[in-house]
Scaffold this active site. Structure first.
Site, PDB file in Angstrom:
ATOM      1  N   ASP A  22       0.674  -3.192  -0.346  1.00 26.20           N
ATOM      2  CA  ASP A  22       1.401  -2.674   0.822  1.00 26.20           C
ATOM      3  C   ASP A  22       2.419  -1.598   0.449  1.00 26.20           C
ATOM      4  O   ASP A  22       3.415  -1.408   1.146  1.00 26.20           O
ATOM      5  CB  ASP A  22       2.141  -3.812   1.570  1.00 26.20           C
ATOM      6  CG  ASP A  22       1.209  -4.939   1.933  1.00 26.20           C
ATOM      7  OD1 ASP A  22       0.085  -4.638   2.361  1.00 26.20           O
ATOM      8  OD2 ASP A  22       1.598  -6.107   1.780  1.00 26.20           O
ATOM      9  N   GLU A  23       2.169  -0.872  -0.617  1.00 27.06           N
ATOM     10  CA  GLU A  23       3.127   0.139  -1.063  1.00 27.06           C
ATOM     11  C   GLU A  23       3.034   1.432  -0.255  1.00 27.06           C
ATOM     12  O   GLU A  23       3.886   2.320  -0.385  1.00 27.06           O
ATOM     13  CB  GLU A  23       2.905   0.495  -2.546  1.00 27.06           C
ATOM     14  CG  GLU A  23       3.080  -0.651  -3.519  1.00 27.06           C
ATOM     15  CD  GLU A  23       1.781  -1.389  -3.787  1.00 27.06           C
ATOM     16  OE1 GLU A  23       0.786  -1.133  -3.059  1.00 27.06           O
ATOM     17  OE2 GLU A  23       1.750  -2.222  -4.706  1.00 27.06           O
ATOM     18  N   LYS A  25      -0.295   2.972   0.054  1.00 34.35           N
ATOM     19  CA  LYS A  25      -1.416   3.713  -0.564  1.00 34.35           C
ATOM     20  C   LYS A  25      -2.200   4.484   0.483  1.00 34.35           C
ATOM     21  O   LYS A  25      -2.649   5.589   0.230  1.00 34.35           O
ATOM     22  CB  LYS A  25      -2.373   2.748  -1.286  1.00 34.35           C
ATOM     23  CG  LYS A  25      -1.785   2.125  -2.523  1.00 34.35           C
ATOM     24  CD  LYS A  25      -2.742   1.137  -3.152  1.00 34.35           C
ATOM     25  CE  LYS A  25      -3.012  -0.071  -2.287  1.00 34.35           C
ATOM     26  NZ  LYS A  25      -1.860  -0.936  -2.038  1.00 34.35           N
ATOM     27  N   GLY A  49      -5.362  -3.478   4.146  1.00 37.74           N
ATOM     28  CA  GLY A  49      -5.086  -2.883   5.457  1.00 37.74           C
ATOM     29  C   GLY A  49      -4.319  -1.605   5.213  1.00 37.74           C
ATOM     30  O   GLY A  49      -3.136  -1.636   4.913  1.00 37.74           O
ATOM     31  N   HIS A  50      -5.017  -0.479   5.258  1.00 38.94           N
ATOM     32  CA  HIS A  50      -4.365   0.799   4.946  1.00 38.94           C
ATOM     33  C   HIS A  50      -4.054   1.525   6.245  1.00 38.94           C
ATOM     34  O   HIS A  50      -4.945   1.869   7.013  1.00 38.94           O
ATOM     35  CB  HIS A  50      -5.259   1.626   4.028  1.00 38.94           C
ATOM     36  CG  HIS A  50      -5.397   1.011   2.660  1.00 38.94           C
ATOM     37  ND1 HIS A  50      -6.281   1.445   1.714  1.00 38.94           N
ATOM     38  CD2 HIS A  50      -4.726  -0.011   2.085  1.00 38.94           C
ATOM     39  CE1 HIS A  50      -6.149   0.708   0.624  1.00 38.94           C
ATOM     40  NE2 HIS A  50      -5.221  -0.180   0.830  1.00 38.94           N
ATOM     41  N   GLN A 232      -4.669  -3.409  -2.737  1.00 35.64           N
ATOM     42  CA  GLN A 232      -3.643  -4.349  -3.211  1.00 35.64           C
ATOM     43  C   GLN A 232      -2.770  -3.676  -4.286  1.00 35.64           C
ATOM     44  O   GLN A 232      -2.650  -2.470  -4.273  1.00 35.64           O
ATOM     45  CB  GLN A 232      -4.264  -5.655  -3.736  1.00 35.64           C
ATOM     46  CG  GLN A 232      -4.924  -6.509  -2.652  1.00 35.64           C
ATOM     47  CD  GLN A 232      -6.330  -6.072  -2.329  1.00 35.64           C
ATOM     48  OE1 GLN A 232      -7.114  -5.793  -3.201  1.00 35.64           O
ATOM     49  NE2 GLN A 232      -6.651  -5.999  -1.053  1.00 35.64           N
ATOM     50  N   GLY A 310      -0.798  -9.575   9.993  1.00 30.78           N
ATOM     51  CA  GLY A 310       0.403  -9.608  10.826  1.00 30.78           C
ATOM     52  C   GLY A 310       1.503 -10.511  10.267  1.00 30.78           C
ATOM     53  O   GLY A 310       2.561 -10.664  10.872  1.00 30.78           O
ATOM     54  N   LYS A 339       8.858   4.898   1.670  1.00 34.71           N
ATOM     55  CA  LYS A 339       9.851   4.171   2.485  1.00 34.71           C
ATOM     56  C   LYS A 339      11.288   4.374   2.016  1.00 34.71           C
ATOM     57  O   LYS A 339      12.130   3.471   2.166  1.00 34.71           O
ATOM     58  CB  LYS A 339       9.503   2.686   2.543  1.00 34.71           C
ATOM     59  CG  LYS A 339       8.181   2.457   3.287  1.00 34.71           C
ATOM     60  CD  LYS A 339       8.092   1.076   3.841  1.00 34.71           C
ATOM     61  CE  LYS A 339       7.152   1.021   5.026  1.00 34.71           C
ATOM     62  NZ  LYS A 339       7.025  -0.300   5.615  1.00 34.71           N
ATOM     63  N   LEU A 340      11.570   5.534   1.462  1.00 29.56           N
ATOM     64  CA  LEU A 340      12.952   5.818   1.043  1.00 29.56           C
ATOM     65  C   LEU A 340      13.876   5.766   2.263  1.00 29.56           C
ATOM     66  O   LEU A 340      15.042   5.380   2.157  1.00 29.56           O
ATOM     67  CB  LEU A 340      13.023   7.203   0.380  1.00 29.56           C
ATOM     68  CG  LEU A 340      14.372   7.547  -0.225  1.00 29.56           C
ATOM     69  CD1 LEU A 340      14.666   6.690  -1.450  1.00 29.56           C
ATOM     70  CD2 LEU A 340      14.445   9.030  -0.613  1.00 29.56           C
ATOM     71  N   VAL A 420       9.117   9.607   3.440  1.00 28.66           N
ATOM     72  CA  VAL A 420      10.334   9.270   4.197  1.00 28.66           C
ATOM     73  C   VAL A 420      10.024   8.844   5.629  1.00 28.66           C
ATOM     74  O   VAL A 420      10.888   8.833   6.491  1.00 28.66           O
ATOM     75  CB  VAL A 420      11.329  10.468   4.182  1.00 28.66           C
ATOM     76  CG1 VAL A 420      11.879  10.694   2.786  1.00 28.66           C
ATOM     77  CG2 VAL A 420      10.670  11.745   4.721  1.00 28.66           C
TER      78      VAL A 420
HETATM   79  P1  IMP Z   1      -6.894 -12.552  -0.947  1.00 31.20           P
HETATM   80  O1  IMP Z   1      -7.070 -11.206  -1.540  1.00 31.20           O
HETATM   81  O2  IMP Z   1      -7.138 -12.574   0.539  1.00 31.20           O
HETATM   82  O3  IMP Z   1      -7.688 -13.595  -1.667  1.00 31.20           O
HETATM   83  O4  IMP Z   1      -5.355 -12.992  -1.124  1.00 31.20           O
HETATM   84  C1  IMP Z   1      -4.783 -13.243  -2.403  1.00 31.20           C
HETATM   85  C2  IMP Z   1      -3.358 -12.753  -2.458  1.00 31.20           C
HETATM   86  O5  IMP Z   1      -3.338 -11.330  -2.374  1.00 31.20           O
HETATM   87  C3  IMP Z   1      -2.478 -13.235  -1.311  1.00 31.20           C
HETATM   88  O6  IMP Z   1      -1.147 -13.368  -1.814  1.00 31.20           O
HETATM   89  C4  IMP Z   1      -2.518 -12.094  -0.312  1.00 31.20           C
HETATM   90  O7  IMP Z   1      -1.383 -12.069   0.535  1.00 31.20           O
HETATM   91  C5  IMP Z   1      -2.527 -10.914  -1.261  1.00 31.20           C
HETATM   92  N1  IMP Z   1      -3.162  -9.733  -0.678  1.00 31.20           N
HETATM   93  C6  IMP Z   1      -4.482  -9.497  -0.518  1.00 31.20           C
HETATM   94  N2  IMP Z   1      -4.680  -8.296   0.035  1.00 31.20           N
HETATM   95  C7  IMP Z   1      -3.476  -7.749   0.216  1.00 31.20           C
HETATM   96  C8  IMP Z   1      -3.042  -6.480   0.708  1.00 31.20           C
HETATM   97  O8  IMP Z   1      -3.813  -5.606   1.098  1.00 31.20           O
HETATM   98  N3  IMP Z   1      -1.692  -6.283   0.715  1.00 31.20           N
HETATM   99  C9  IMP Z   1      -0.817  -7.206   0.251  1.00 31.20           C
HETATM  100  N4  IMP Z   1      -1.170  -8.392  -0.223  1.00 31.20           N
HETATM  101  C10 IMP Z   1      -2.506  -8.668  -0.253  1.00 31.20           C
END
Ligand code: IMP
Length: 436
Positions: A22-23, A25, A49-50, A232, A310, A339-340, A420
């Site tokens: 969630d940085e 990307k 989720g991009h 991720q 969500g 997100k500065l 920003v």
């Molecule tokens: P999984 O990938 O659904 O098996 O989840 C494993 C871990 O990775 C959990 O802590 C999720 O919240 C985290 N995770 C998976 N996909 C994302 C993402 O796109 N953003 C942030 N965390 C993620």
């Protein structure tokens, strides 16, 4: 033809998350894709989720690469991915509904593995209890487990179900999962039901199948600009993250090689994305996490809710040892700080600069001891003015510039991009990330 002559200069860029996902990307890949010919996703599945915001429109992609908004960019889904067919088909339809022709420029690896609804259902059913990982419930772990157990179904098999060997593979998987489903009280799949569900999806996906490795290789060899898009973040990597609270794939830059089917010599730039602070979704260690009002403030101002589930994200301060760790395991050549804008209005901003365990100071991330590691903070000068309209470094308040300068100095990686705001133009591009 193998090897690289002195004249040839690759222009392949890997974009990875340097924290727990969630940085931002999606936004950065969208931005760099403006100058790219191809974007390849190499790992993960619909757990990602991009979020892309362009001209007031918002699109969240889970499987399609974030370059999809640029009509001339070729999009590739690599063999390292796990693909939920119904999500892919729905996402393509959503893009087409917005006037984006995706099918003509999309190649999906026939070697990627299929996530079936029963794998996702059991992933969700296993998500409770004290040892729960807190997954996204998208069936990612079960699909990769089946792949490693040589039980999985590739997209090629999925799209050729008239072939007996392909049907046999689906039948064997359904048999195994029927037992597992009964054991956890979830409705057991049947072969007939699964094949009926698969038929229209297979028909829609079959024309998109191709060899993602060949596509990426040819583009790189031809000197095209290729972006390998990670999903991720580094600390969720199966081998290098905070195991067992990780995802089930290699999210680090090396995953681009295995997931896309290219050699390491094809890559010349690795861009790590970090927020100006830190978040995590799901369970597991997060030493700089804030529990009270300060965490709530970051969550509200930063709109920190998962793009896929969500779920409210856990929020905390920037962790420099974690960024140095990400710089090492990914071989980062550049950083993008996102997100500065969220940090504006604070007198001082705490930043974790090292860790203390049993009275001893660690400059490196004690990745296997994070549960008992105590962050050591410095309090850096904050800034009041909003930075949302800044488009050059000079537009930023002096303290914000210092914040960024300290980050790049202490991580040892130059900051190329500063974000920003969510929109594409709310960005400071300091350096070109493509090497040519
Ligand atoms: P999984 O990938 O659904 O098996 O989840 C494993 C871990 O990775 C959990 O802590 C999720 O919240 C985290 N995770 C998976 N996909 C994302 C993402 O796109 N953003 C942030 N965390 C993620």
């Amino acid at each position: 033809m193998a090897g690289r002559t002195a004249e040839e200069h690759m222009a392949a860029l890997v974009v990875v998350g340097a924290q727990w996902g969630d940085e931002g990307k999606g936004k950065v890949v969208d931005l760099v894709s403006e100058r790219a010919d191809m974007v390849v996703r190499y790992a993960g599945g619909a757990n990602a989720g991009h979020t892309l915001k362009v001209d007031g429109q918002k699109l969240v992609t889970h499987l399609l690469p974030s370059g999809v908004m640029h009509p001339s960019v070729r999009c590739v889904l690599g063999a390292g991915m796990v693909i939920a067919p119904e999500v892919l088909v729905a996402e393509i339809a959503e893009c087409e509904g917005r006037g984006l022709d995706v099918r003509a420029r999309l190649t999906v690896s026939g070697r990627a593995h299929v996530t079936f609804p029963f794998q996702a259902a059991i992933d969700r059913a296993s998500n409770a209890g004290p040892r729960a990982i807190g997954t996204t419930g998208r069936g990612i772990g079960p699909t990769y487990s089946d792949k490693a157990a040589r039980l999985g179904v590739t997209l090629r098999d999925f799209c050729e179900l008239e072939r007996a060997s392909a049907r046999d593979r689906v039948a064997a998987l359904v048999e195994v999962w029927s037992e597992r489903a009964r054991a956890v009280g979830v409705e057991a799949p049947t072969l007939e039901g699964t094949l009926a569900w698969a038929a229209p999806l297979a028909k829609a996906i079959a024309p998109l199948l191709g060899d993602a490795s060949v596509a990426a290789y040819q583009a790189v060899r031809a000197g095209r600009r290729v972006v390998f898009e990670g999903a991720q973040g580094t600390l969720l990597d199966l081998d290098h993250g905070t195991y067992p609270f990780v995802t089930s794939s290699n999210t680090v830059a090396g995953g681009a090689c295995t997931g896309a089917g290219i050699g390491p010599t094809a890559i010349d730039t690795v861009l790590g994305i970090t927020k100006a602070y830190c978040t995590r979704v799901g369970n597991g260690a997060f030493p700089t996490e804030l529990q009270g009002d300060e965490g709530e403030r970051l969550r509200e101002v930063g709109e920190e809710y998962g793009a896929t589930t969500g779920r409210p994200r856990r929020c905390g301060w920037l962790d420099l040892p974690a960024l140095r760790y990400a710089a090492r395991v990914n071989g980062l050549t550049h950083l993008a700080v996102t997100k500065l804008d969220v940090l504006a209005g604070m007198e001082t901003v705490p930043v974790c600069v090292s860790y203390r365990i049993d009275g001893r100071i660690y400059e490196d991330l004690p990745v296997d001891d994070l549960e008992r590691a105590e962050p050591v903070y410095e309090h850096w000068e904050g800034w009041d003015a909003s930075v949302a309209k800044a488009r050059t470094m000079e537009d930023l308040p002096r303290a914000a510039r210092r914040y960024l300068h300290e980050v790049e100095t202490r991580v040892g990686v130059a900051i190329a991009i500063v974000s920003v705001g969510a929109e594409r133009e709310a960005t400071i591009v300091r350096r070109e990330v493509f090497s040519r």
